[in-house]
Design a protein around this motif. Structure first.
Motif, short mmCIF file in Angstrom:
data_model
loop_
_atom_site.label_atom_id
_atom_site.label_comp_id
_atom_site.label_asym_id
_atom_site.label_seq_id
_atom_site.Cartn_x
_atom_site.Cartn_y
_atom_site.Cartn_z
N HIS A 31 0.80 -1.22 0.00
CA HIS A 31 0.00 0.00 0.00
C HIS A 31 0.85 1.29 0.00
CE1 HIS A 31 -0.82 0.95 4.56
NE2 HIS A 31 0.41 1.17 4.21
N HIS A 89 -11.05 -5.80 3.66
CA HIS A 89 -9.65 -5.37 3.69
C HIS A 89 -9.00 -5.80 5.00
CE1 HIS A 89 -6.41 -2.56 2.41
NE2 HIS A 89 -6.13 -2.65 3.70
N ALA A 90 -7.81 -6.34 4.92
CA ALA A 90 -7.06 -6.68 6.13
C ALA A 90 -5.65 -6.12 6.00
CB ALA A 90 -7.01 -8.18 6.32
N HIS A 91 -5.16 -5.47 7.05
CA HIS A 91 -3.79 -4.95 7.04
C HIS A 91 -2.89 -6.07 7.56
CE1 HIS A 91 -6.02 -1.27 6.68
NE2 HIS A 91 -6.57 -1.48 7.86
N CYS A 111 -1.07 -5.24 2.38
CA CYS A 111 -2.52 -5.34 2.56
C CYS A 111 -3.08 -6.53 1.80
CB CYS A 111 -3.21 -4.10 2.02
SG CYS A 111 -2.79 -2.62 2.92
#
Ligand code: NI
Length: 137
Positions: free
Chosen positions: A65, A90-92, A98
């Motif tokens: 990202h 969405h998952a960080h 990401c």
């Protein structure tokens, strides 16, 4: 409810050996279960070739990202295609990594085109589309 029918298949013994190993590794309960899934997968794949076919799919993206403009481009493509993009998760994963899972539904041709556009953006490490028929048959 469909009726179950039996049919027999002739196959080379070494191919059957490989198939049995495949069934075991993939943990299919029976050969029949494996054959059913392979048939379904093949027919679904074939249906995608018909661009009008209604399909549902998930596109999994892993990306950096911090890559300039990537987040904007991802957002832009998604906002331009709200008629087929159902939802986005969405998952960080890490500081700059990401994971995004996008659920799509619509004509197979459009789904594939959008998935290719998103997966092809600079900074995407992985892009994988999984599609299933959104119709019963
Ligand atoms: Ni993130």
């Amino acid at each position: 409810m469909s009726e179950i029918v039996r049919f027999s298949v002739s196959v080379e013994d070494d191919l059957l050996e490989k198939f049995d190993r495949f069934c075991k590794e993939e943990q299919f309960a029976t050969r029949s279960e494996a054959v059913r899934q392979l048939i379904r997968d093949t027919l679904t794949r074939r249906a995608w070739q018909s661009a009008e076919r209604d399909v549902a799919g998930t596109l999994t993206l892993v990306y950096d990202h911090h890559r300039p403009q990537l987040r904007d481009q991802l957002m832009e493509v998604q906002h331009d295609n709200t008629d087929v993009i159902v939802s986005t998760l969405h998952a960080h994963l890490e500081h700059d990594l990401c994971l995004e899972v996008i659920i799509l539904r619509g004509p197979a041709g459009r789904i594939q085109e959008i998935a290719s556009r998103l997966s092809g953006l600079k900074g995407i490490f992985k892009g994988e589309l999984v599609m299933a028929s959104a119709q019963e048959h």
